[in-house]
Motif scaffolding. Structure first.
Motif, PDB file in Angstrom:
ATOM      1  N   ILE A  23     -20.733  16.299  -2.957  1.00 59.66           N
ATOM      2  CA  ILE A  23     -20.404  17.831  -2.139  1.00 59.66           C
ATOM      3  C   ILE A  23     -19.767  18.255  -3.630  1.00 59.66           C
ATOM      4  CG2 ILE A  23     -18.213  18.931  -1.522  1.00 59.66           C
ATOM      5  CD1 ILE A  23     -17.379  16.105   0.333  1.00 59.66           C
ATOM      6  N   ILE A  24     -19.626  17.885  -4.674  1.00 52.04           N
ATOM      7  CA  ILE A  24     -19.978  18.587  -6.369  1.00 52.04           C
ATOM      8  C   ILE A  24     -21.139  18.945  -6.535  1.00 52.04           C
ATOM      9  CG2 ILE A  24     -18.333  18.621  -8.430  1.00 52.04           C
ATOM     10  CD1 ILE A  24     -16.376  19.290  -6.487  1.00 52.04           C
ATOM     11  N   LEU A  25     -22.163  18.285  -6.222  1.00 47.32           N
ATOM     12  CA  LEU A  25     -23.301  18.997  -7.054  1.00 47.32           C
ATOM     13  C   LEU A  25     -24.023  19.262  -6.336  1.00 47.32           C
ATOM     14  CD1 LEU A  25     -25.000  17.536  -8.922  1.00 47.32           C
ATOM     15  CD2 LEU A  25     -25.728  15.623  -7.547  1.00 47.32           C
ATOM     16  N   VAL A  26     -23.487  19.341  -4.417  1.00 47.22           N
ATOM     17  CA  VAL A  26     -23.933  20.060  -4.118  1.00 47.22           C
ATOM     18  C   VAL A  26     -23.488  21.611  -3.906  1.00 47.22           C
ATOM     19  CG1 VAL A  26     -24.914  20.974  -1.377  1.00 47.22           C
ATOM     20  CG2 VAL A  26     -25.606  18.888  -2.320  1.00 47.22           C
ATOM     21  N   ALA A  27     -22.694  21.550  -4.553  1.00 48.46           N
ATOM     22  CA  ALA A  27     -21.768  22.692  -4.532  1.00 48.46           C
ATOM     23  C   ALA A  27     -22.411  23.306  -5.854  1.00 48.46           C
ATOM     24  CB  ALA A  27     -20.685  22.058  -4.412  1.00 48.46           C
ATOM     25  N   PHE A  28     -22.470  22.550  -7.163  1.00 48.31           N
ATOM     26  CA  PHE A  28     -22.811  23.002  -7.885  1.00 48.31           C
ATOM     27  C   PHE A  28     -24.391  23.421  -8.809  1.00 48.31           C
ATOM     28  CE2 PHE A  28     -24.798  22.100 -12.564  1.00 48.31           C
ATOM     29  CZ  PHE A  28     -24.490  23.301 -13.479  1.00 48.31           C
ATOM     30  N   ILE A  29     -25.477  23.204  -7.899  1.00 48.77           N
ATOM     31  CA  ILE A  29     -26.528  23.874  -7.090  1.00 48.77           C
ATOM     32  C   ILE A  29     -26.521  24.706  -7.007  1.00 48.77           C
ATOM     33  CG2 ILE A  29     -28.609  23.060  -6.323  1.00 48.77           C
ATOM     34  CD1 ILE A  29     -28.060  20.360  -6.698  1.00 48.77           C
ATOM     35  N   GLY A  30     -25.570  25.203  -5.835  1.00 53.63           N
ATOM     36  CA  GLY A  30     -25.485  26.358  -5.149  1.00 53.63           C
ATOM     37  C   GLY A  30     -24.963  27.585  -6.308  1.00 53.63           C
ATOM     38  N   VAL A  31     -23.761  27.604  -6.714  1.00 49.14           N
ATOM     39  CA  VAL A  31     -23.507  28.226  -7.393  1.00 49.14           C
ATOM     40  C   VAL A  31     -24.224  28.466  -9.054  1.00 49.14           C
ATOM     41  CG1 VAL A  31     -21.936  28.813  -9.607  1.00 49.14           C
ATOM     42  CG2 VAL A  31     -20.972  27.812  -7.211  1.00 49.14           C
TER      43      VAL A  31
END
Length: 239
Positions: free
Chosen positions: A67-75
């Motif tokens: 979840i953190i990884l996907v959010a980081f990619i989006g940000v």
């Protein structure tokens, strides 16, 4: 039309006058240094703030790191868009700041592990020093040779997608251990990105894009630092 006007008033660094090109490079690396300093300060605060640190650790232990990884990619995508396409300087700085904060957040678990759990903060210093030395050497090579590494774009993008897929598989299927060789491969990939981004600073950024250029360089340095930390931990474990 506006893009053509921008290129006339702010040419690519390679086509600019020597003084203008030198000023652009100074601004780019000054902003890079500033981003690194802010990143280090935020990371120190986050790691020493239980309200931020503990939820991050719980998500990693609980298998929710994706979840953190996907959010980081989006940000990261949004921050890069603001920095490169932002019509105003304020928007470009917002992109750089957003990305710096995101990097500090995603580093919290690994730095917490080294700093508080292993109790060996010197490993962070070693990883940081190795990263700066490698970055400095690669930067000097590009600056002195004037080589254009833009041809690496396709390979780097494909390699990063493969690496991201492996990381996600390892995250979802806990029994997968990517090992030291993956870490070494990722260090090689980050070195490729540094060559690519540094040559872009020389050849493919306009002289008004120092914020976007510094963000690209910071992303490459952060990637190398992440895997350099993993390497020194691995080597420490083999002693």
């Amino acid at each position: 039309m506006s893009q053509a006007m921008d290129q006339l008033s702010n040419p690519f660094a390679i086509d600019a006058a020597r003084d203008e090109r030198a000023a652009f490079i100074r601004n780019t690396y000054a902003h890079l240094a500033g981003a690194i300093a802010v990143f280090a300060g935020l990371l120190y605060v986050f790691v020493n703030t239980p309200a931020i640190r503990n939820p991050m650790l719980n998500m990693m232990v609980g298998g929710q790191w994706w979840i953190i990884l996907v959010a980081f990619i989006g940000v990261s995508w949004l921050a890069n868009w603001w920095a490169t396409r932002g019509a105003s300087l304020t928007t470009q700085y917002a992109g750089l700041m957003l990305y710096t904060v995101a990097e500090a957040i995603i580093f919290v678990p690994i730095v917490t592990y080294v700093y508080l759990m292993l109790g060996q903060p010197e490993l962070l210093m070693q990883a940081g020093l190795l990263t700066l030395i490698t970055f400095g050497g690669l930067t000097a090579f590009v600056m002195f040779t004037g080589a254009d590494f833009s041809f690496l774009r396709g390979f780097l993008s494909l390699a990063m997608l493969v690496a991201l897929g492996l990381v996600l598989c390892a995250t979802f299927f806990g029994g997968i251990n990517l090992g030291t060789w993956f870490t070494v491969a990722m260090l090689g990939l980050s070195a490729g990105y540094i060559l690519y981004d540094t040559s872009n600073v020389m050849h493919h950024y306009r002289t008004d894009q120092h914020v976007a250029a510094s963000l690209a360089l910071f992303a490459s340095v952060a990637l190398m630092f992440w895997y350099m930390i993993q390497l020194v931990i691995s080597l420490q474990g083999n002693d």
